[in-house]
Design an enzyme around this catalytic site. Structure first.
Site, PDB file in Angstrom:
ATOM      1  N   CYS A  57       0.956  -1.151  -0.419  1.00  0.00           N
ATOM      2  CA  CYS A  57       0.302  -0.133   0.105  1.00  0.00           C
ATOM      3  C   CYS A  57       0.809   1.067  -0.232  1.00  0.00           C
ATOM      4  O   CYS A  57       2.129   1.243   0.149  1.00  0.00           O
ATOM      5  CB  CYS A  57      -0.932   0.002   1.169  1.00  0.00           C
ATOM      6  SG  CYS A  57      -1.641  -1.563   1.303  1.00  0.00           S
ATOM      7  N   ARG A 113       1.850   1.530  -6.204  1.00  0.00           N
ATOM      8  CA  ARG A 113       1.655   0.433  -4.635  1.00  0.00           C
ATOM      9  C   ARG A 113       0.743   0.120  -4.627  1.00  0.00           C
ATOM     10  O   ARG A 113       0.261  -1.433  -3.342  1.00  0.00           O
ATOM     11  CB  ARG A 113       2.334   1.382  -3.469  1.00  0.00           C
ATOM     12  CG  ARG A 113       3.535   1.805  -3.938  1.00  0.00           C
ATOM     13  CD  ARG A 113       3.736   2.614  -2.195  1.00  0.00           C
ATOM     14  NE  ARG A 113       4.629   1.657  -1.970  1.00  0.00           N
ATOM     15  CZ  ARG A 113       4.859   1.207  -1.176  1.00  0.00           C
ATOM     16  NH1 ARG A 113       6.561   2.050  -1.750  1.00  0.00           N
ATOM     17  NH2 ARG A 113       5.955   0.217  -0.194  1.00  0.00           N
ATOM     18  N   TRP A 148      -4.049  -1.983  -1.343  1.00  0.00           N
ATOM     19  CA  TRP A 148      -3.534  -3.411  -2.009  1.00  0.00           C
ATOM     20  C   TRP A 148      -4.220  -3.685  -1.464  1.00  0.00           C
ATOM     21  O   TRP A 148      -3.306  -4.412  -0.095  1.00  0.00           O
ATOM     22  CB  TRP A 148      -2.334  -3.182  -2.426  1.00  0.00           C
ATOM     23  CG  TRP A 148      -2.335  -5.306  -3.443  1.00  0.00           C
ATOM     24  CD1 TRP A 148      -1.910  -4.813  -4.182  1.00  0.00           C
ATOM     25  CD2 TRP A 148      -1.866  -5.809  -2.365  1.00  0.00           C
ATOM     26  NE1 TRP A 148      -1.680  -5.764  -5.298  1.00  0.00           N
ATOM     27  CE2 TRP A 148      -1.617  -7.171  -3.985  1.00  0.00           C
ATOM     28  CE3 TRP A 148      -1.046  -5.929  -1.625  1.00  0.00           C
ATOM     29  CZ2 TRP A 148      -1.410  -8.834  -3.795  1.00  0.00           C
ATOM     30  CZ3 TRP A 148      -1.405  -8.210  -0.852  1.00  0.00           C
ATOM     31  CH2 TRP A 148      -0.927  -8.746  -2.040  1.00  0.00           C
ATOM     32  N   ASN A 194       0.725  -0.018   5.934  1.00  0.00           N
ATOM     33  CA  ASN A 194       1.325  -0.608   4.919  1.00  0.00           C
ATOM     34  C   ASN A 194       1.765  -1.846   5.853  1.00  0.00           C
ATOM     35  O   ASN A 194       2.358  -1.774   6.767  1.00  0.00           O
ATOM     36  CB  ASN A 194       2.190  -0.005   4.336  1.00  0.00           C
ATOM     37  CG  ASN A 194       2.643  -1.134   3.636  1.00  0.00           C
ATOM     38  OD1 ASN A 194       1.830  -2.020   3.113  1.00  0.00           O
ATOM     39  ND2 ASN A 194       3.989  -0.140   2.873  1.00  0.00           N
ATOM     40  N   GLY A 195       1.102  -3.306   5.664  1.00  0.00           N
ATOM     41  CA  GLY A 195       1.600  -4.266   5.760  1.00  0.00           C
ATOM     42  C   GLY A 195       0.562  -5.274   6.274  1.00  0.00           C
ATOM     43  O   GLY A 195      -0.354  -4.731   6.233  1.00  0.00           O
ATOM     44  N   GLU A 209      11.154 -14.629 -18.456  1.00  0.00           N
ATOM     45  CA  GLU A 209      10.976 -12.724 -18.029  1.00  0.00           C
ATOM     46  C   GLU A 209       9.738 -12.647 -19.722  1.00  0.00           C
ATOM     47  O   GLU A 209       8.903 -11.574 -18.902  1.00  0.00           O
ATOM     48  CB  GLU A 209      12.176 -11.523 -18.466  1.00  0.00           C
ATOM     49  CG  GLU A 209      11.808 -10.211 -18.051  1.00  0.00           C
ATOM     50  CD  GLU A 209      11.291  -9.712 -16.846  1.00  0.00           C
ATOM     51  OE1 GLU A 209      10.480  -8.799 -16.939  1.00  0.00           O
ATOM     52  OE2 GLU A 209      11.074 -11.063 -16.278  1.00  0.00           O
ATOM     53  N   LYS A 252       5.942 -10.976 -18.639  1.00  0.00           N
ATOM     54  CA  LYS A 252       5.366  -9.492 -18.882  1.00  0.00           C
ATOM     55  C   LYS A 252       4.026  -9.251 -19.829  1.00  0.00           C
ATOM     56  O   LYS A 252       3.279  -8.952 -19.851  1.00  0.00           O
ATOM     57  CB  LYS A 252       6.555  -8.859 -19.837  1.00  0.00           C
ATOM     58  CG  LYS A 252       7.681  -8.327 -19.321  1.00  0.00           C
ATOM     59  CD  LYS A 252       7.298  -7.412 -18.282  1.00  0.00           C
ATOM     60  CE  LYS A 252       7.685  -7.334 -17.309  1.00  0.00           C
ATOM     61  NZ  LYS A 252       7.864  -8.334 -16.287  1.00  0.00           N
ATOM     62  N   GLU A 288       1.118 -10.855 -16.709  1.00  0.00           N
ATOM     63  CA  GLU A 288       1.162  -9.440 -16.328  1.00  0.00           C
ATOM     64  C   GLU A 288       0.390  -8.527 -17.031  1.00  0.00           C
ATOM     65  O   GLU A 288      -0.402  -7.553 -15.799  1.00  0.00           O
ATOM     66  CB  GLU A 288       2.640  -8.697 -15.070  1.00  0.00           C
ATOM     67  CG  GLU A 288       3.314  -9.662 -14.741  1.00  0.00           C
ATOM     68  CD  GLU A 288       4.943  -8.752 -14.470  1.00  0.00           C
ATOM     69  OE1 GLU A 288       4.651  -8.739 -12.730  1.00  0.00           O
ATOM     70  OE2 GLU A 288       5.780  -8.083 -15.273  1.00  0.00           O
ATOM     71  N   HIS A 312      10.150 -32.358 -23.890  1.00  0.00           N
ATOM     72  CA  HIS A 312       9.404 -32.719 -22.630  1.00  0.00           C
ATOM     73  C   HIS A 312       7.557 -32.743 -22.126  1.00  0.00           C
ATOM     74  O   HIS A 312       7.754 -32.400 -21.006  1.00  0.00           O
ATOM     75  CB  HIS A 312      10.372 -32.417 -21.884  1.00  0.00           C
ATOM     76  CG  HIS A 312      11.851 -33.258 -22.067  1.00  0.00           C
ATOM     77  ND1 HIS A 312      12.135 -34.638 -22.859  1.00  0.00           N
ATOM     78  CD2 HIS A 312      12.607 -32.929 -22.776  1.00  0.00           C
ATOM     79  CE1 HIS A 312      12.915 -34.941 -22.705  1.00  0.00           C
ATOM     80  NE2 HIS A 312      14.220 -34.187 -22.268  1.00  0.00           N
ATOM     81  N   LYS A 328       3.323  -2.603  -6.881  1.00  0.00           N
ATOM     82  CA  LYS A 328       4.842  -2.536  -7.414  1.00  0.00           C
ATOM     83  C   LYS A 328       5.896  -3.330  -6.228  1.00  0.00           C
ATOM     84  O   LYS A 328       7.448  -4.003  -6.222  1.00  0.00           O
ATOM     85  CB  LYS A 328       5.248  -1.235  -7.956  1.00  0.00           C
ATOM     86  CG  LYS A 328       6.437  -0.360  -8.375  1.00  0.00           C
ATOM     87  CD  LYS A 328       6.630  -1.606 -10.033  1.00  0.00           C
ATOM     88  CE  LYS A 328       8.089  -0.913 -10.021  1.00  0.00           C
ATOM     89  NZ  LYS A 328       8.292  -1.866 -11.486  1.00  0.00           N
TER      90      LYS A 328
END
Length: 612
Positions: A2, A27, A73, A99-100, A485, A489, A492, A508, A607
């Site tokens: 947050c 955030r 968040w 936040n937490g 990566e 992306k 996301e 495989h 983020k």
């Protein structure tokens, strides 16, 4: 996760809080809220983005010179108006943003219920503000003492700011495991999760340490104590970030701007550190602790998400060039699996924010076992930089887009510099090879700029595959982590299911998925494995898969069999990830935009992951 911003002083608080929340929205953006104190306490909060809060507050009273703000968040409780912060105490006196995660909130909640407290939300934060209320009421304490006393009963992570309606001349902030910064202005104090809401008001900041409680007063005084009531004399730091780098500058999205910034940010990560003419790499973090680095028998790299992918490239670099054995660990697993860590190990933590909770905890574990800690971080003054023994900043500037782009290439740039330098100092590469690598590496920013010229072609390819429900990314050697990566992306920001694989592993299992509806993105720039990659592509084509190949300029073999090719400039194989990843970033970006996705604020993400 947050974002917190607060102000007390002589200015109107509302514009400061709203602008600050907009800067912190990366955030979290499930809900947003503010509390304004000016005699009366006015609390406004709304599910959704900060703009939804602005619309809601349009006709409300916002006159105040003290206030706190929050963008959320969600962790405890669904995103809605009720669970949004700020939260208020039962007696209506205290207001808090947080936040937490309070891990023992359920036990505290039951104890407080027995004392007559009534709760209206699903959040752990409401429990915390009621706990502070109970401590204050029972012991008749000023707010800063009540906060300090209450926090001795709390387990978990927190960054909080508290307002006391009956003590309007002060704000109280505290932190443990989540960041909190104090800005010292000419006309007041600012508190925030990071420097982005503060920098346009002041460059003078104090980074709170774990288990510290700060009180800032309208009269200009401030004091910092530990939760054990020990006075702390803080170091006043200076913010170095530029306001201009936090604006879109005409781009539709921060992500697109940050992709296009990479020629500059790669150069910034190199600046002052490499001089090919003098055959020199200078990294203070390595040079100042040469003994510990030279004595290392093993490197352990810890990170999460994109930083973990950068760490995988680091493994290839350190092992190929410097001949040092490397393990790459998910920090979230490393911290809980009783790993074997020796005093002869160097643990390298990679984190854009420098606040990633799992990475920080992994470092704490490694520190207890005697390892030397090295940080590769973007954010100056962050928690990881203060915990590590040494480190290097990547100097990418603020990265606002939730999906990391320029931080990834900055991390890889820094790891490459480290690997080349250590390789030469350990005599694992010749002076001639060292010089050749340096001269080529200095060309990477210009070559990255050339890759940007492929944007229109990549946009066309995106239009051809944007409706695909799945995608497969394949790479070998240095470009296997790039495949991971690229898949991340796409997941996301476009919400298309995608997987990254070593190209040889396709047969495989994943080959069973391939048909005419499956785009397969192959990173095929490896000279040493070209024939093997051609074989992998033919296996895809034999099953009617759509092949998009990232190749080196002049490659004709793959161009003849792939459906689409994206040709990037030739470079030394260890440097190829810095160029090959850019088309994958652009491809994901364009697909997401075409699908109507919010590229900068993808659903369910934030983020800076400061909670478990």
């Amino acid at each position: 996760m947050c974002g917190i911003v607060a102000y007390i002083g002589t200015q109107q608080a509302y514009p400061i809080l709203i602008k600050g929340l907009q800067r912190l929205e990366y955030r979290g953006y499930d809900s947003a809220g503010i509390a304004l104190l000016n005699g009366n306490l006015n609390i406004y909060k709304k599910k959704g983005k900060v703009n939804d809060l602005i619309s809601f507050v349009e006709d409300k009273n916002v006159d105040a010179t003290c206030g706190i703000g929050h963008t959320r968040w969600a962790t405890h409780g669904k995103p809605d108006d009720l669970n949004a912060h700020p939260h208020i105490s039962g007696n209506g006196r205290l207001t808090l943003v947080h936040n937490g995660i309070i891990e023992n909130y359920a036990l505290l909640k039951e104890a407080l219920k027995n004392e007559g407290h009534v709760f209206h939300t699903q959040t752990d934060t409401e429990v915390l503000v009621h706990l502070i209320e109970e401590v204050q009421k029972r012991n008749k304490l000023p707010i800063e003492e009540a906060v300090r006393e209450a926090l001795t009963q709390v387990e978990g992570a927190y960054a909080i700011v508290v307002i006391d309606k009956e003590d309007p001349g002060k704000l109280v902030g505290a932190r443990k495991g989540s960041p909190l910064v104090i800005g010292i202005g000419n006309d007041g104090f600012f508190l925030a999760s990071d420097g982005t809401p503060i920098v346009e008001h002041t460059k003078k900041v104090i980074y709170l340490e774990d288990e510290q409680v700060a009180v800032v007063r309208r009269n200009g005084d401030y004091e910092i104590r530990t939760i054990n009531n020990e006075i702390h004399t803080p170091f006043i730091d200076e913010l170095t970030m530029e306001i201009g780098r936090m604006e879109k500058d005409g781009y539709d999205y921060f992500m697109l701007k940050e992709i296009h910034e990479q020629p500059r940010t790669i150069a910034d990560a190199m600046r002052g550190r490499i001089n090919a003419e003098k055959n020199l790499i200078r990294l203070d973090g390595l040079d100042d602790f040469k003994g510990q680095i030279d004595a290392a028998e093993r490197f352990i790299i810890v990170g999460c998400g994109t930083s973990w992918h950068a760490g995988l490239i680091g493994k290839y670099l350190f092992e190929d060039l410097a001949r040092i054995p490397v393990e790459v660990e998910y920090a979230s697993e490393f911290r809980y699996r009783n790993p074997v860590v020796k005093s002869s190990d160097v643990v390298i933590a990679i984190s854009q924010s420098g606040e990633t909770a799992d990475t920080y905890a992994a470092l704490e574990l490694a520190k207890k076992q005697g390892a030397f800690l090295y940080g590769v971080v973007n954010s100056v003054g962050s928690s990881i930089t203060r915990l590590t023994d040494a480190g290097s900043y990547i100097h990418a500037g603020p990265e606002i887009g939730v999906a990391s782009t320029k931080a990834f290439t900055g991390q890889v740039t820094l790891l490459t510099l480290m690997a080349i330098k250590i390789a030469r100092e350990r005599n694992q590469i010749s002076e001639e090879h060292y010089s050749k690598l340096l001269h080529e590496f200095e060309k990477i920013p210009a070559k990255a700029k050339k890759v940007m010229e492929l944007d229109d072609k990549i946009k066309y390819i995106a239009s051809e595959i944007k409706d695909s429900p799945n995608a497969l990314y394949l790479g070998r050697g240095f470009n296997f982590p790039v495949a991971l990566e690229g898949a991340l992306k796409l997941k996301e920001i476009s919400y298309i299911h995608a997987e990254g694989y070593p190209a040889a592993e396709m047969k495989h299992g994943p080959i069973a998925l391939i048909d005419e509806n499956m785009p397969v993105i192959v990173i095929a720039t490896n000279k040493s494995l070209n024939e093997k990659i051609v074989s992998n592509i033919k296996q895809v084509k034999a099953r009617k898969g759509i092949v998009i190949a990232v190749v080196t300029e002049g490659d004709k073999n793959i161009g003849e069999i792939a459906d689409y090719t994206i040709a990037i400039p030739e470079t030394e194989e260890p440097f190829s990830p810095l160029l090959s990843v850019i088309p994958l970033q652009l491809l994901s970006y364009h697909i997401a935009v075409m699908r109507g996705c919010n590229v900068d604020q993808p659903r369910n993400l934030a983020k800076s992951v400061t909670v478990e």
